[in-house]
Design an enzyme around this catalytic site. Structure first.
Site, PDB file in Angstrom:
ATOM      1  N   HIS A   1       4.526  16.472 -20.511  1.00  0.00           N
ATOM      2  CA  HIS A   1       5.009  15.634 -21.617  1.00  0.00           C
ATOM      3  C   HIS A   1       5.142  16.415 -22.924  1.00  0.00           C
ATOM      4  O   HIS A   1       5.797  15.946 -23.854  1.00  0.00           O
ATOM      5  CB  HIS A   1       4.155  14.368 -21.781  1.00  0.00           C
ATOM      6  CG  HIS A   1       2.864  14.599 -22.495  1.00  0.00           C
ATOM      7  ND1 HIS A   1       1.760  15.095 -21.863  1.00  0.00           N
ATOM      8  CD2 HIS A   1       2.500  14.417 -23.796  1.00  0.00           C
ATOM      9  CE1 HIS A   1       0.763  15.198 -22.743  1.00  0.00           C
ATOM     10  NE2 HIS A   1       1.196  14.796 -23.931  1.00  0.00           N
TER      11      HIS A   1
ATOM     12  N   HIS B   1       0.647  22.597 -20.554  1.00  0.00           N
ATOM     13  CA  HIS B   1       1.086  22.407 -21.943  1.00  0.00           C
ATOM     14  C   HIS B   1       1.059  23.703 -22.760  1.00  0.00           C
ATOM     15  O   HIS B   1       2.016  24.036 -23.457  1.00  0.00           O
ATOM     16  CB  HIS B   1       0.189  21.392 -22.660  1.00  0.00           C
ATOM     17  CG  HIS B   1       0.081  20.080 -21.969  1.00  0.00           C
ATOM     18  ND1 HIS B   1       1.113  19.529 -21.250  1.00  0.00           N
ATOM     19  CD2 HIS B   1      -0.941  19.182 -21.887  1.00  0.00           C
ATOM     20  CE1 HIS B   1       0.720  18.356 -20.761  1.00  0.00           C
ATOM     21  NE2 HIS B   1      -0.524  18.126 -21.136  1.00  0.00           N
TER      22      HIS B   1
ATOM     23  N   LYS C   1       8.276  16.542 -26.673  1.00  0.00           N
ATOM     24  CA  LYS C   1       8.018  16.522 -28.120  1.00  0.00           C
ATOM     25  C   LYS C   1       9.175  17.208 -28.847  1.00  0.00           C
ATOM     26  O   LYS C   1       9.586  18.296 -28.466  1.00  0.00           O
ATOM     27  CB  LYS C   1       6.698  17.238 -28.444  1.00  0.00           C
ATOM     28  CG  LYS C   1       5.469  16.540 -27.841  1.00  0.00           C
ATOM     29  CD  LYS C   1       4.191  17.217 -28.285  1.00  0.00           C
ATOM     30  CE  LYS C   1       2.981  16.768 -27.479  1.00  0.00           C
ATOM     31  NZ  LYS C   1       2.508  15.420 -27.740  1.00  0.00           N
TER      32      LYS C   1
ATOM     33  N   ASP D   1      -6.758  21.283 -17.568  1.00  0.00           N
ATOM     34  CA  ASP D   1      -6.078  20.109 -18.123  1.00  0.00           C
ATOM     35  C   ASP D   1      -4.917  20.512 -19.039  1.00  0.00           C
ATOM     36  O   ASP D   1      -3.900  19.831 -19.086  1.00  0.00           O
ATOM     37  CB  ASP D   1      -7.114  19.288 -18.920  1.00  0.00           C
ATOM     38  CG  ASP D   1      -6.580  17.951 -19.394  1.00  0.00           C
ATOM     39  OD1 ASP D   1      -5.764  17.349 -18.661  1.00  0.00           O
ATOM     40  OD2 ASP D   1      -6.979  17.495 -20.488  1.00  0.00           O
TER      41      ASP D   1
ATOM     42  N   ASP E   1       0.854  -1.181   0.000  1.00  0.00           N
ATOM     43  CA  ASP E   1       0.000   0.000   0.000  1.00  0.00           C
ATOM     44  C   ASP E   1       0.900   1.244   0.000  1.00  0.00           C
ATOM     45  O   ASP E   1       1.903   1.281   0.698  1.00  0.00           O
ATOM     46  CB  ASP E   1      -0.835  -0.048   1.290  1.00  0.00           C
ATOM     47  CG  ASP E   1      -1.952   0.954   1.232  1.00  0.00           C
ATOM     48  OD1 ASP E   1      -3.104   0.525   1.127  1.00  0.00           O
ATOM     49  OD2 ASP E   1      -1.666   2.170   1.293  1.00  0.00           O
TER      50      ASP E   1
ATOM     51  N   LYS F   1     -11.396  19.416 -27.402  1.00  0.00           N
ATOM     52  CA  LYS F   1     -11.580  18.020 -27.800  1.00  0.00           C
ATOM     53  C   LYS F   1     -12.739  17.925 -28.791  1.00  0.00           C
ATOM     54  O   LYS F   1     -13.553  18.849 -28.889  1.00  0.00           O
ATOM     55  CB  LYS F   1     -11.903  17.170 -26.578  1.00  0.00           C
ATOM     56  CG  LYS F   1     -10.738  17.119 -25.592  1.00  0.00           C
ATOM     57  CD  LYS F   1     -10.807  15.887 -24.715  1.00  0.00           C
ATOM     58  CE  LYS F   1      -9.686  15.874 -23.695  1.00  0.00           C
ATOM     59  NZ  LYS F   1      -8.375  15.528 -24.249  1.00  0.00           N
TER      60      LYS F   1
HETATM   61  C1  BG6 Z   1      -2.844  15.323 -21.503  1.00  0.00           C
HETATM   62  C2  BG6 Z   1      -4.267  15.714 -21.235  1.00  0.00           C
HETATM   63  O1  BG6 Z   1      -1.988  15.932 -20.569  1.00  0.00           O
HETATM   64  O2  BG6 Z   1      -2.483  15.737 -22.819  1.00  0.00           O
HETATM   65  C3  BG6 Z   1      -5.185  15.091 -22.259  1.00  0.00           C
HETATM   66  O3  BG6 Z   1      -4.635  15.289 -19.923  1.00  0.00           O
HETATM   67  C4  BG6 Z   1      -4.737  15.428 -23.661  1.00  0.00           C
HETATM   68  O4  BG6 Z   1      -6.524  15.494 -22.053  1.00  0.00           O
HETATM   69  C5  BG6 Z   1      -3.250  15.124 -23.845  1.00  0.00           C
HETATM   70  O5  BG6 Z   1      -5.497  14.664 -24.558  1.00  0.00           O
HETATM   71  C6  BG6 Z   1      -2.743  15.640 -25.175  1.00  0.00           C
HETATM   72  O6  BG6 Z   1      -1.453  15.168 -25.384  1.00  0.00           O
HETATM   73  P1  BG6 Z   1      -0.939  14.784 -26.836  1.00  0.00           P
HETATM   74  O7  BG6 Z   1       0.495  14.399 -26.625  1.00  0.00           O
HETATM   75  O8  BG6 Z   1      -1.806  13.652 -27.299  1.00  0.00           O
HETATM   76  O9  BG6 Z   1      -1.120  16.008 -27.678  1.00  0.00           O
END
Ligand code: BG6
Length: 514
Positions: A198, A260, A202, A255, A106, A360
């Site tokens: 993330h 990003h 890229k 989000d 846990d 989206k």
């Molecule tokens: C994520 C979000 O961090 O990034 C998602 O939580 C989103 O909602 C995604 O779809 C987009 O990442 P990528 O690399 O697919 O453009």
């Protein structure tokens, strides 16, 4: 970005990165989706490149009681079903799987951390280096870090490193992000904490620095004197899918924007750093995010458009109303689209609007940065039936990574007529990229102790601070969510926002050309 060199002008990008130092890579959330879909395939790709040390080990940590063998079998099975390049019958996979272990426990039980410590001590001949990757629900970020701290696992002794990797979402607003930073920084130093965004993994995002600072021709015109406005788009065709529980409580703004989208904005607007030193780069980016003008909640309403998708067709497939999606409230006001108008209050960018949009269930998948330059004075061409169009440069982040530039050229013939033409650089025309999930560079950098592509505490907090007025306006029920049909380019109000300033979004539905 540790150890990378770029061989320009050749068809193949030659990776010459040295293997990362030996270490143990603990994954909390070992049975989760992120581990299967991204972490394992990325580690596989790194192993394939030969940049993992022979003395590397992965230890999954999760609540499920199972043997190490069962865990390895589970991973092999899960990976088989993935699109991508893991060849589970091949030598790289056997190399990797033989280095994978498992600890059941846990996350909130100190005994789990006793087992982790034992495992670290048992790893004969290794250095004591460890990465703790928190691929878990955000409510565990602080709790796990504190347990690691209490078990003395974050103490770096005799040159060994101990790094924690924290996934997003990092907080849900400014106070929660501050509180999380505070708890993490009580048990670890800033340089031990790797907060993932993330988008920074890229290639094209990293290429922004090469494009802007490795060329002499762009930087002199990269300012309010020559640039009219900038558009930053991350459009997705995917819907909320099965993430309703998370997404309906989060929305597109939280989000995507403080993390990003603002990272893309920072890469576009930052001053040249003095070096590639992690803090030199991160300080310049943070300065940009800190300089984003803070609005009053009453102004936030005019400077932001929130949209929510209704039923429609995306890529030929019927999409239902957002409110009818699994785990979404039938009267939800959560936005699946947001467009913002921002200003960066710095000398270089004074008065230049940065329009940011993300959503989206849109008509196309396209992440790009559009730089629209000021129009050339039209005096010479005033006899032409249509006014000169401004030059536009597009940095295509994904898909079809590259850069294109639109300019005017004379149409051949005796009469002077102008037409738009474009120059187009596509990555794939020059470089053969290895298969990648986008996480490889981030994991490799973390193993090498290079935090350049990770977010610092102050960067994250500056991002939240800039969107806070909009969050407050939404919480106060002061704005309306606008509907748009799935498969469209977003709510009409978003077009109106630009039209009021005399601009237009670059169409999502176009081919590549700007
Ligand atoms: C994520 C979000 O961090 O990034 C998602 O939580 C989103 O909602 C995604 O779809 C987009 O990442 P990528 O690399 O697919 O453009």
């Amino acid at each position: 970005m540790a150890g990378e060199t770029v061989v320009l002008g050749q068809k193949v990008l030659a990776p010459d990165a040295a293997p990362a130092p030996a270490s143990t890579f603990f994954i909390f959330g070992a049975s989760g989706d992120l581990t299967q879909r991204l972490l394992l395939p990325s580690l596989y790709n790194l192993a394939n490149e030969g940049v993992l040390s022979d003395d590397f080990a992965i230890i999954g940590v999760d609540r499920v009681e199972q043997s190490e063998e069962a865990y390895r079998a589970y991973l092999t099975e899960a990976t088989k079903g993935l699109p991508g390049s893991c060849d589970v019958g091949g030598t790289t996979w056997s190399w990797l799987i033989s280095r994978i272990g498992y600890i059941a426990g846990d996350f909130e039980d100190p005994a789990t951390y006793g087992r982790i410590r034992e495992r670290l001590e048992q790893r004969a001949g290794q250095t004591g280096n460890a990465v703790f990757y928190l691929a878990v629900a955000p409510r565990f970020f602080a709790a796990i870090s504190e347990q690691l701290g209490a078990a003395d696992l974050l103490k770096e002794a005799e040159g060994a490193f101990r790094h924690i990797v924290v996934e997003k979402p990092f907080g849900t607003d400014l106070p929660s992000a501050r509180a999380l930073n505070k708890r993490l920084l009580t048990v670890a130093d800033e340089r031990q904490i790797y907060r993932i965004d993330h988008f920074l993994g890229k290639e094209t995002v990293q290429n922004m620095m090469a494009l802007r600072f490795g060329n002499g021709i762009f930087e002199p015109i990269w300012s309010k004197e020559y640039i009219d406005h900038i558009q930053i788009t991350a459009a997705e065709t995917v819907t909320v899918e099965k993430r309703g529980r998370f997404y309906d409580a989060t929305g597109a703004l939280r989000d995507m924007v403080p993390n990003h989208m603002f990272q893309l904005l920072a890469m576009t607007a930052m001053e040249p750093p003095n070096s590639f030193d992690a803090d030199a780069v991160r300080t310049e980016k943070t300065k940009v995010i800190e300089a984003i003008r803070h609005m009053k909640p009453s102004d936030a309403i005019g400077a932001a458009v929130r949209g929510q998708y209704r039923a429609g067709i995306v890529n030929g497939q019927a999409v239902k109303d957002y409110r009818a999606e699994q785990d979404v409230a039938p009267d939800s006001r959560t936005e699946t689209y947001v467009a913002l108008k921002c200003f960066v209050d710095s000398w270089r960018w004074n008065g230049v609007p940065f329009y940011v949009r993300t959503g989206k269930a849109l008509s196309a998948r396209r992440t790009e940065i559009v730089i629209q330059f000021k129009r050339a004075p039209g005096v010479l061409f005033r006899h032409l039936p249509t006014a000169l169009k401004p030059n536009v440069m597009v940095i295509h982040v994904q898909p079809d990574e590259g850069v294109s530039l639109r300019f005017a050229a004379k149409v051949p013939g005796r009469k002077v007529r102008l037409s738009e033409v474009q120059m187009d650089f596509k990555y794939t025309d020059y470089f053969k990229a290895a298969p990648s999930t986008g996480y490889e560079t981030l994991i490799y950098d973390c193993l090498c102790g290079d935090p350049t592509l990770f977010q610092r505490a102050d960067t994250i907090e500056a991002g939240w601070e800039a969107v806070e007025p909009i969050i407050d306006a939404v919480a106060g029920g002061e704005d309306e969510v606008q509907f748009y049909s799935a498969g469209s380019s977003g709510p009409a109000m978003s077009d109106v926002m630009l039209a009021q300033d005399g601009f237009q979004w670059l169409s999502l539905e176009r081919n590549r050309a700007p």
